[in-house]
Design a protein around this motif. Structure first.
Motif, PDB file in Angstrom:
ATOM      1  N   THR A 128      69.656  87.619  52.362  1.00 45.66           N
ATOM      2  CA  THR A 128      68.479  87.804  51.503  1.00 45.66           C
ATOM      3  C   THR A 128      68.243  89.276  51.215  1.00 45.66           C
ATOM      4  O   THR A 128      67.999  89.677  50.067  1.00 45.66           O
ATOM      5  N   LEU A 139      64.743  84.154  47.285  1.00 44.25           N
ATOM      6  CA  LEU A 139      63.728  83.480  48.089  1.00 44.25           C
ATOM      7  C   LEU A 139      64.408  82.945  49.338  1.00 44.25           C
ATOM      8  O   LEU A 139      65.422  82.260  49.250  1.00 44.25           O
ATOM      9  N   ARG A 151      56.676  77.471  47.774  1.00 40.52           N
ATOM     10  CA  ARG A 151      56.972  78.739  47.106  1.00 40.52           C
ATOM     11  C   ARG A 151      57.050  78.544  45.596  1.00 40.52           C
ATOM     12  O   ARG A 151      57.365  77.458  45.108  1.00 40.52           O
ATOM     13  N   LEU A 154      61.958  80.556  41.426  1.00 43.59           N
ATOM     14  CA  LEU A 154      62.540  81.824  41.014  1.00 43.59           C
ATOM     15  C   LEU A 154      62.820  81.824  39.513  1.00 43.59           C
ATOM     16  O   LEU A 154      63.044  80.759  38.920  1.00 43.59           O
ATOM     17  N   TYR A 160      68.289  81.047  46.012  1.00 47.67           N
ATOM     18  CA  TYR A 160      67.565  80.498  47.155  1.00 47.67           C
ATOM     19  C   TYR A 160      68.493  80.567  48.367  1.00 47.67           C
ATOM     20  O   TYR A 160      69.602  80.009  48.342  1.00 47.67           O
TER      21      TYR A 160
END
Length: 426
Positions: A128, A139, A151, A154, A160
């Protein structure tokens, strides 16, 4: 939150109303689904908002339900929900499976899935960080961070990055990872599986769900992982020895972090990240809280918080990371030995034992020829170790034990270590 038209007009049950369960309820309701929710804890049920029906899905008629969404903590090999749902032909799934089903309605993206017995949290966080450093919208979720369905989606081009426990994989059927990762496999959670073979098979399902042409990256430094790699042609095999320049990555010291970095490098390359950006991410990675976390340097002594190491297997690579360690260990023991740590006893200058395991671990270290102070409490151990350590040496909390004899969890223990270090004179 992440929603999907795939859920609209369908009926789901949600069993377990902790953070991920609450996020699941909210996402399903926002998607236009009907929800029946349950948790045996009344206080947990009280946190649910919205138009839901409260009933235990293990006891009700499940005709017409699209799925039973359970917490990964529900032991499906013992809980009645598995057999009850099967009698109605209703799948038992988790929030990761709902995310997988929602992907078609999300902006174009990639998914990286990371599993393994040890190292998956650090590897997930490191990947990440590298992607964020390279400017990729990213994310982190799954078994780390906030619940994935809670969440915001994106933008197009995002990634992800999901840490996935075997429990989460067990209740996921259609997560087709663009990049799937296995860090290692050693015996763990065997109370939930038909022996070690069943546990390893759970990990392998992450790769079984992948489409042809997607990337599999497996660290092949243990036999079970090598066997999985051999069954999946085209796998990128990774070894700790693949990396060079580790001395320039402050938060990634030790042989275990060499493996984590080797995996992260291959993942980043698979996603098109250039080498300069990867190196920048490796150098600037701050580390996870409570896992080989650099807390402070005082009078030339480095203080390391590795409170998350709750067994000897997890502590062993931490001892391998530095040549002169004042080792704080102990707590609620999981085993009566330190055999996994023994190969690194040469790095231990002295031991400082705490908690219930203190006397036992003190005996083991003395038998290995190491000086030991039976400090008893963490505050005293920090004071004892700091008084003895010399410039260039390391004081490390890596307990090889659970925390529950003296602390509510490993995080509280790590926070107490940090406070004790902050209270030392400069």
């Amino acid at each position: 939150m992440i929603t999907s038209p795939a859920f609209a007009g369908r009926h789901y049950a949600v069993l377990g109303l902790a953070r991920s369960g609450l996020a699941t309820v909210e996402a399903l309701l926002a998607s236009g689904a009907r929800v029946t929710a349950w948790d045996s804890n009344e206080a947990a049920r009280a946190k649910v908002t919205g138009d839901v029906t409260f009933a235990d899905p293990a006891t009700i008629d499940l005709t017409g339900f699209a799925g039973i969404v359970v917490s990964p903590g529900v032991p499906l090999n013992r809980h009645p929900i598995g057999g009850h749902a099967a009698s109605f032909g209703v799948p038992v799934i988790g929030d990761i499976e709902l995310f997988a089903q929602a992907r078609a309605s999300l902006p174009a993206h990639k998914v990286v899935g990371i599993t393994g017995t040890n190292g998956k949290s650090t590897t997930t966080a490191l990947i990440t960080h590298i992607l964020e450093t390279a400017g990729v919208p990213t994310l982190m979720g799954g078994n780390i961070g906030l619940p994935i369905l809670g969440r915001d989606p994106l933008p197009a081009g995002g990634a992800y990055v999901l840490e996935l426990s075997s429990y989460q994989i067990d209740i996921t059927q259609s997560l087709d990872c663009d990049v799937a990762v296995l860090t290692n496999i050693t015996p763990d959670h065997l109370d939930r599986y038909d022996g070690f073979t069943g546990y390893a098979a759970s990990k392998e399902r992450l790769f079984d769900m992948q489409s042809a042409g997607h990337v599999a990256i497996i660290a092949v430094e243990d036999e079970p992982s090598r066997a999985i790699a051999a069954r999946h042609p085209g796998t990128i095999a990774v070894r700790s020895s693949d990396v060079a320049g580790q001395e320039a990555w402050p938060a990634l010291q030790g042989p275990h972090n060499a493996q984590n970095a080797a995996i992260a490098i291959q993942v980043a390359r698979a996603l098109g990240i250039v080498n300069d950006a990867i190196e920048k991410g490796l150098r600037s990675y701050p580390g996870l809280p409570h896992r080989m976390q650099r807390v402070a340097e005082k009078r030339g002594v480095l203080f390391i918080n590795d409170s998350k190491a709750t067994n000897a297997t997890a502590t062993a690579p931490a001892l391998g990371a530095y040549p002169k360690i004042h080792w704080i260990l102990g707590g609620l023991p999981k085993t009566d030995d330190l055999d996994d740590c023994a190969p690194w006893f040469g790095h231990v200058v002295a031991g400082y034992t705490i908690g219930q395991a203190g006397p036992m671990f003190a005996r083991i270290l003395r038998e290995a020829g190491k000086p030991v102070t039976e400090s008893g409490t963490l505050d005293q151990a920090v004071a004892d170790a700091a008084a003895a350590a010399r410039p260039g040496e390391v004081v490390m909390l890596s307990p090889a034990c659970a925390s529950f004899d003296q602390f509510s969890d490993y995080e509280a223990r790590g926070d107490a270590f940090r406070r004790a270090v902050e209270g030392l004179p400069l």
